[in-house]
Design a protein around this motif. Structure first.
Motif, PDB file in Angstrom:
ATOM      1  N   VAL A  13       0.493  -1.489  -0.303  1.00  0.00           N
ATOM      2  CA  VAL A  13       0.105   0.204   0.373  1.00  0.00           C
ATOM      3  C   VAL A  13       1.233   1.395  -0.116  1.00  0.00           C
ATOM      4  N   MET A  14       0.581   2.307  -0.664  1.00  0.00           N
ATOM      5  CA  MET A  14       1.246   3.623   0.043  1.00  0.00           C
ATOM      6  C   MET A  14       0.158   4.697   0.324  1.00  0.00           C
ATOM      7  N   SER A  15       0.262   5.228   1.324  1.00  0.00           N
ATOM      8  CA  SER A  15      -0.031   6.264   2.280  1.00  0.00           C
ATOM      9  C   SER A  15       0.649   7.477   1.987  1.00  0.00           C
ATOM     10  N   PRO A  16      -0.881   8.296   1.360  1.00  0.00           N
ATOM     11  CA  PRO A  16       0.008   9.720   1.044  1.00  0.00           C
ATOM     12  C   PRO A  16       1.250  10.865   2.446  1.00  0.00           C
ATOM     13  N   GLN A  17       1.984  11.721   1.732  1.00  0.00           N
ATOM     14  CA  GLN A  17       2.756  12.370   2.115  1.00  0.00           C
ATOM     15  C   GLN A  17       2.396  13.748   3.042  1.00  0.00           C
ATOM     16  N   MET A  18       1.534  14.166   3.008  1.00  0.00           N
ATOM     17  CA  MET A  18       0.536  15.150   3.379  1.00  0.00           C
ATOM     18  C   MET A  18      -0.512  14.776   4.040  1.00  0.00           C
ATOM     19  N   LEU A  19      -0.447  14.861   5.431  1.00  0.00           N
ATOM     20  CA  LEU A  19      -1.603  14.568   5.793  1.00  0.00           C
ATOM     21  C   LEU A  19      -2.063  15.692   7.796  1.00  0.00           C
ATOM     22  N   ASN A  20      -3.929  16.233   7.291  1.00  0.00           N
ATOM     23  CA  ASN A  20      -4.854  16.681   8.108  1.00  0.00           C
ATOM     24  C   ASN A  20      -4.595  15.740   9.538  1.00  0.00           C
ATOM     25  N   ALA A  21      -3.541  17.261   9.350  1.00  0.00           N
ATOM     26  CA  ALA A  21      -2.817  16.477  11.389  1.00  0.00           C
ATOM     27  C   ALA A  21      -4.263  16.348  12.644  1.00  0.00           C
ATOM     28  N   MET A  53       5.293   9.095  10.850  1.00  0.00           N
ATOM     29  CA  MET A  53       4.889   7.809  10.712  1.00  0.00           C
ATOM     30  C   MET A  53       3.593   7.190   9.792  1.00  0.00           C
ATOM     31  N   SER A  54       4.217   5.412   9.784  1.00  0.00           N
ATOM     32  CA  SER A  54       2.694   5.406   8.611  1.00  0.00           C
ATOM     33  C   SER A  54       1.081   4.689   9.250  1.00  0.00           C
ATOM     34  N   CYS A  55       1.478   4.292  10.890  1.00  0.00           N
ATOM     35  CA  CYS A  55       0.587   3.395  11.289  1.00  0.00           C
ATOM     36  C   CYS A  55      -1.241   4.674  11.714  1.00  0.00           C
ATOM     37  N   PRO A  56      -1.586   5.382  11.106  1.00  0.00           N
ATOM     38  CA  PRO A  56      -2.574   5.755  11.742  1.00  0.00           C
ATOM     39  C   PRO A  56      -2.801   5.497  10.367  1.00  0.00           C
ATOM     40  N   VAL A  81       7.683   6.909   3.515  1.00  0.00           N
ATOM     41  CA  VAL A  81       9.007   7.409   3.456  1.00  0.00           C
ATOM     42  C   VAL A  81       8.451   8.624   4.779  1.00  0.00           C
ATOM     43  N   VAL A  82       9.315   8.635   6.142  1.00  0.00           N
ATOM     44  CA  VAL A  82       9.184   9.428   6.744  1.00  0.00           C
ATOM     45  C   VAL A  82       9.565  10.168   7.382  1.00  0.00           C
ATOM     46  N   HIS A  83       9.274  11.596   7.507  1.00  0.00           N
ATOM     47  CA  HIS A  83       9.071  12.677   7.672  1.00  0.00           C
ATOM     48  C   HIS A  83       9.404  13.394   9.205  1.00  0.00           C
ATOM     49  N   ARG A  84      10.595  13.038   9.806  1.00  0.00           N
ATOM     50  CA  ARG A  84      10.211  13.267  11.532  1.00  0.00           C
ATOM     51  C   ARG A  84      11.336  14.627  11.637  1.00  0.00           C
ATOM     52  N   ASN A  85      11.239  15.296  12.665  1.00  0.00           N
ATOM     53  CA  ASN A  85      11.593  16.902  13.233  1.00  0.00           C
ATOM     54  C   ASN A  85      12.500  16.222  13.850  1.00  0.00           C
ATOM     55  N   GLU A  86      14.034  15.414  13.888  1.00  0.00           N
ATOM     56  CA  GLU A  86      14.416  14.942  15.415  1.00  0.00           C
ATOM     57  C   GLU A  86      15.955  15.862  15.277  1.00  0.00           C
ATOM     58  N   CYS A  87      16.357  15.289  16.437  1.00  0.00           N
ATOM     59  CA  CYS A  87      17.797  16.178  16.636  1.00  0.00           C
ATOM     60  C   CYS A  87      19.310  14.882  16.187  1.00  0.00           C
TER      61      CYS A  87
END
Length: 91
Positions: A13-21, A53-56, A81-87
């Motif tokens: 499956v493929m989930s969208p990269q931009m989602l409603n919060a 993350m993809s789980c939701p 691909v997941v995008h995280r703003n981590e140190c």
């Protein structure tokens, strides 16, 4: 890797990269990870973000249909691909 997943009965499956919060608020992820997410206000004041993350998304995909116990387990696989703003260096 994809062929192995397919042989084991997984559906790719493929989930969208931009989602409603709101999706991450419903799942509880927003309360815990908002500081590590890329979030912004979209046109009209709607809060959106890049997928950390993809789980939701997978839960929404699973919930779109009522399954019989005979159809379980449902096997979903995503090479996304997941995008995280981590140190830097954090896991």
């Amino acid at each position: 890797m994809r062929n192995e997943r397919w042989k084991e009965g997984y559906q790719e499956v493929m989930s969208p990269q931009m989602l409603n919060a709101k999706i991450f608020d419903m799942s509880g992820h927003l309360a815990h990870y908002a500081d590590d997410m890329f979030l912004w206000e979209h046109d009209g004041g709607q809060r959106v973000g890049l997928k950390p993350m993809s789980c939701p998304c997978h839960c929404i995909m699973f919930g779109r249909k009522a399954y019989s116990y005979r159809e379980l387990p449902i096997r979903l696989s995503e090479f996304g691909v997941v995008h995280r703003n981590e140190c830097r260096g954090s896991l």
